[in-house]
Enzyme design. Structure first.
Site, PDB file in Angstrom:
ATOM      1  N   ASP A 163       0.837  -1.197   0.000  1.00 56.51           N
ATOM      2  CA  ASP A 163       0.000   0.000   0.000  1.00 56.51           C
ATOM      3  C   ASP A 163       0.871   1.246   0.000  1.00 56.51           C
ATOM      4  OD1 ASP A 163       0.918  -0.664   2.573  1.00 56.51           O
ATOM      5  OD2 ASP A 163      -0.791   0.224   3.585  1.00 56.51           O
ATOM      6  N   ARG A 202       4.973   4.380   6.421  1.00 53.88           N
ATOM      7  CA  ARG A 202       4.469   4.309   7.792  1.00 53.88           C
ATOM      8  C   ARG A 202       4.566   2.877   8.325  1.00 53.88           C
ATOM      9  NH1 ARG A 202      -1.383   5.659   5.575  1.00 53.88           N
ATOM     10  NH2 ARG A 202      -2.128   3.570   5.065  1.00 53.88           N
ATOM     11  N   ASP A 203       4.044   2.662   9.520  1.00 52.52           N
ATOM     12  CA  ASP A 203       4.164   1.331  10.134  1.00 52.52           C
ATOM     13  C   ASP A 203       3.130   0.380   9.531  1.00 52.52           C
ATOM     14  OD1 ASP A 203       1.938   2.532  11.118  1.00 52.52           O
ATOM     15  OD2 ASP A 203       2.401   2.226  13.238  1.00 52.52           O
ATOM     16  N   GLU A 204       3.177   0.256   8.208  1.00 55.81           N
ATOM     17  CA  GLU A 204       2.225  -0.595   7.515  1.00 55.81           C
ATOM     18  C   GLU A 204       2.974  -1.361   6.425  1.00 55.81           C
ATOM     19  OE1 GLU A 204      -1.478   1.292   7.251  1.00 55.81           O
ATOM     20  OE2 GLU A 204      -2.460  -0.406   6.322  1.00 55.81           O
ATOM     21  N   ASP A 227      -5.383  -2.840  -3.120  1.00 62.76           N
ATOM     22  CA  ASP A 227      -4.517  -1.876  -3.800  1.00 62.76           C
ATOM     23  C   ASP A 227      -3.851  -2.529  -5.011  1.00 62.76           C
ATOM     24  OD1 ASP A 227      -4.902  -1.466  -0.968  1.00 62.76           O
ATOM     25  OD2 ASP A 227      -3.536   0.233  -1.075  1.00 62.76           O
ATOM     26  N   TRP A 247     -11.035  -6.740  -2.566  1.00 60.18           N
ATOM     27  CA  TRP A 247      -9.683  -7.037  -2.073  1.00 60.18           C
ATOM     28  C   TRP A 247      -9.387  -8.514  -2.425  1.00 60.18           C
ATOM     29  CZ3 TRP A 247     -11.493  -2.481  -1.109  1.00 60.18           C
ATOM     30  CH2 TRP A 247     -10.668  -1.473  -0.647  1.00 60.18           C
ATOM     31  N   GLU A 272      -2.371   8.869  -1.157  1.00 59.80           N
ATOM     32  CA  GLU A 272      -3.408   7.935  -0.704  1.00 59.80           C
ATOM     33  C   GLU A 272      -4.789   8.607  -0.747  1.00 59.80           C
ATOM     34  OE1 GLU A 272      -2.882   6.806   3.399  1.00 59.80           O
ATOM     35  OE2 GLU A 272      -4.168   5.043   3.166  1.00 59.80           O
ATOM     36  N   HIS A 311       1.132   6.100  -2.487  1.00 57.24           N
ATOM     37  CA  HIS A 311       0.127   5.035  -2.470  1.00 57.24           C
ATOM     38  C   HIS A 311      -0.324   4.877  -3.922  1.00 57.24           C
ATOM     39  CE1 HIS A 311      -1.412   3.691   1.444  1.00 57.24           C
ATOM     40  NE2 HIS A 311      -2.499   3.239   0.827  1.00 57.24           N
TER      41      HIS A 311
END
Ligand code: BGC
Length: 718
Positions: A331, A335-337, A344, A396, A605, A626
């Site tokens: 994605d 960041r913490d992802e 996506d 998804w 994003e 994103h």
């Protein structure tokens, strides 16, 4: 190769990255030598001080409990009489908190497995494997974490090695390298150094990218360096990191004496700026280089137009693809992802396939999708399913039908269909079994299902402020994708020669039930999906209504992740190409060019990632890299330039450009397995001139007239 080797560990008790060492002598002529390595974590191998290969963050990111890649390297030329093989191991994805939902992955110990197979000229051979004879020591990488960054002490004295621990870990999940390797690409010099209103020293690399910064310094021993990363500056021009959430994204380095150059080993960042938190007074910009790190993909597509802002948008899409194609499709990279969110990936896959040759990249990831698909056929929302979410959202999970089909259409190989056909079937069967109403995908409480089960039209603008999921009906979206996936399953089955009669029957019933249930369309996305998935008897009326909605909204879209990729397509397919161009060329919020006007160098994003007044929509979910909305580029390739496969893999092509004077001219090309297709048009005073080149037989459609041509270059006028 690795079956005889033993997993070894140890040396990381205080969080430092251990280095596993084996010293050995060779006293014969080496004919060939091959090193196979993998790790629980990520590794870097060196022989006699030289780096083995250029794979960054090997062994890559997979559903580790079932699939752990190993790499093999030809190291024939690296061996000497006396040899030292060192393998440093960092946490990587495997032992990072990003994996926290999966204790069976996350809690595995740091470990390495390696085998060096040497063949001598005298036809004898030798195998050096990881075992109890290796030593382990603490490396100078004192901390390394994909989210938090790296701490390196170059002044740390060499330490004595200790005995390794032989671990009893499984090898059942080992697979040879499947994907593209991840390596370094562009090297960008800083655009400028400036001091922010808060007094921060900030270096701007001029481009948001994924990778790390290399710097050189001539320093005294123990000089401390510390810098942080950021994608954007706040409204006042200060360094802004809140959107990284808990990811610290900091590099700390303790210098040895003299000249030295450093770049992180086991960390990457999504950034455009660095802030020098601790650094000597004297800063020489030339000593800093931002290095882009991503999967080694071959570029295939190019777009250039008479509109510089559209060209920037294309560049932003390419950079978002590079930044989020670091072994898995993510994605976002900052960041913490940084997770392999399936929605996506399916939204962007078509654009991705035009921009780069992504077959191998996606085939490897689809292996992980299959590995993570649940017994009941549901597909997790992220792959690998590191958070261990129980969900399976429409649009998804449909990744399992959409991506294999796209790969087949683009590259003409049936393998992605054959490999994934059973998984596609399981997905469609799962939906059939999950719905409360036959032939649709209906949830118990649609409102509650948002977030909990489905993500709706994620980030659409037609919902009340603060909502992430848009106003489109979740049952509508889920049922439309149910139809879409069933159709792709049928098409795939036909290509593979499978019996799909039962699914043809199912599809007819889904379409009939859909038309009966969802005859009132509310949102732009609902109109778009009804048209795209062929779920209305009156396409003209629906397209007209969609066109009217856009016009009433000031020629602006309101769609989120689900509607946006198809919006321009359904407009141009149904006689509203002008409106599609209105949206593409719109410069006011919300639009693609609004982002460009606000200095974006990657795709945001959120449509309102930066507001008119320079403030941000939120710190919680606000990535500036994103790729999802970059999916608009597939419309430029396939409609504005009109380059489409007539037969899978472009054995025959359709080239049907859709010009618009507001763009001035367009020059698009695509490298296919059969050669380069080019579509160019220029709007002039006396008409529009088209220059088409095709390496394969093609159907060229210009101004509504069809021309069947063989390979060659052609000029047309309208
Ligand atoms: C991600 C999205 C993703 C979504 C699921 C977010 O946190 O960044 O891109 O698809 O969660 O709705």
């Amino acid at each position: 190769m690795l079956q005889e080797a033993l997993w070894i560990g140890g040396g990381n008790e205080d969080g430092a990255c251990p280095e596993f060492i084996k010293e050995f002598c060779i006293n014969k002529e080496v004919k060939s030598a091959c090193l196979a390595v993998t790790a629980i974590g990520v590794y870097e191998a060196h022989i006699n001080g030289r780096r083995v290969g250029d794979f960054i963050l090997a062994p890559g990111c997979t559903a580790y409990h079932k699939r752990l890649q190993y790499q093999t390297y030809d190291v024939t030329d690296m061996l000497e009489e006396e040899n030292r093989l060192c393998i440093a191991v960092g946490t990587g994805w495997h032992r990072n908190r990003m994996c926290k939902g999966r204790p069976e992955i996350h809690e595995k110990p740091c470990a390495v497995l390696a085998a060096l197979t040497i063949e001598y000229a005298d036809k004898t051979g030798e195998k050096i494997i990881t075992d109890g004879s290796w030593r382990v020591k603490k490396s100078r990488i004192l901390m390394s974490d994909l989210y938090d960054g790296e701490l390196y002490n170059a002044a740390l004295p060499e330490t004595e090695g200790a005995a390794v621990t032989v671990l009893t870990l499984s090898k059942d999940m080992l697979i040879p390298q499947e994907g593209e390797k991840v390596c370094e690409h562009e090297r960008l010099k800083p655009a400028k150094l400036f001091v922010s209103p808060k007094g921060e020293r900030i270096i701007d690399f001029g481009q948001n990218l994924t990778g790390y910064v290399e710097f050189s310094i001539d320093a005294e021993e123990n000089t401390r360096i510390r810098f942080s990363h950021a994608e954007i500056l706040d409204a006042d021009g200060n360094f802004y990191t809140e959107n990284y959430r808990s990811a610290r994204a900091v590099v700390e380095y303790i210098c040895k004496a003299g000249k030295q150059t450093y770049k992180p080993h086991f960390a990457f960042f999504g950034f455009r700026y660095i802030r020098l938190d601790e650094f000597p007074e004297q800063v020489t910009l030339d000593d800093f280089t931002a290095i882009a790190v991503y999967s080694d993909l071959v570029r295939t597509g190019n777009i250039e137009t008479g509109n510089l802002k559209i060209n920037q948008l294309f560049s932003n899409t390419l950079w978002s693809q590079k930044g989020n194609f670091l072994d898995i499709p993510t994605d976002c990279p900052q960041r913490d992802e940084r997770q392999g969110w399936t929605g996506d990936a399916q939204v962007f896959v078509k654009t991705a396939c035009y921009n780069y040759h992504v077959k191998r990249f996606f085939e490897k990831w689809l292996g992980d999708v299959r590995a993570e698909q649940r017994e009941n056929g549901s597909v997790p929302d992220m792959i690998p399913n590191f958070w261990n979410g129980a969900g399976s959202s429409s649009a998804w999970g449909d990744v399992i039908t959409i991506i294999p089909w796209q790969l087949y259409r683009m590259y003409g190989d049936v393998k992605p269909l054959a490999d994934n056909f059973d998984a596609m079937k399981k997905w469609v069967d799962y939906i059939t079994g999950d719905s409360l109403q036959k032939y649709l995908w209906i949830c118990a409480d649609s409102e509650k299902a948002l977030w909990k089960k489905h993500y709706g039209d994620w980030l659409a603008l037609d919902a009340p402020a603060g909502s992430y999921t848009g106003s489109s009906s979740v049952d509508f979206i889920a049922s439309a994708f149910y139809a879409g996936s069933t159709k792709l399953l049928i098409e795939s089955g036909k290509v593979l020669g499978r019996d799909v009669t039962a699914y043809e029957e199912l599809y007819k019933n889904i379409v009939a039930a859909f038309k009966k249930t969802f005859h009132i369309l509310k949102t732009q996305t609902e109109h778009t999906l009804a048209l795209y998935f062929d779920l209305t008897d009156d396409k003209q009326a629906v397209a007209k209504a969609l066109d009217a909605m856009i016009k009433e909204n000031g020629n602006k879209l309101q769609t989120g992740f689900v509607g946006t990729p198809y919006l321009l397509h359904v407009l141009s397919e149904n006689g509203y190409a002008g409106t599609a161009y209105d949206l593409l060329l719109q410069e006011e919020y919300p639009s693609w060019l609004y982002e460009v006007n606000h200095g974006a160098t990657t795709i945001w994003e959120h449509w309102d990632g930066v507001r008119e007044d320079g403030t941000f929509w939120s710190s919680d979910m606000n990535s500036y890299n994103h790729y999802a909305y970059g999916s608009v580029m597939d419309w430029v390739y396939t409609v504005a330039a009109g380059i489409r496969p007539a037969q899978a893999g472009f054995r025959e092509a359709i080239i049907a450009p859709t010009p618009d004077r507001r763009l001035g001219w367009l020059d698009v090309s695509l490298k296919t397995a059969y050669g380069r297709i080019a579509s160019k048009w220029i709007c002039g005073g006396s008409g529009i001139r088209y220059e088409i080149h095709t390496p394969v037989p093609a159907l060229i459609i210009i101004g509504g007239r069809e021309h069947r041509v063989s390979e060659g270059s052609y000029i047309f006028w309208t």
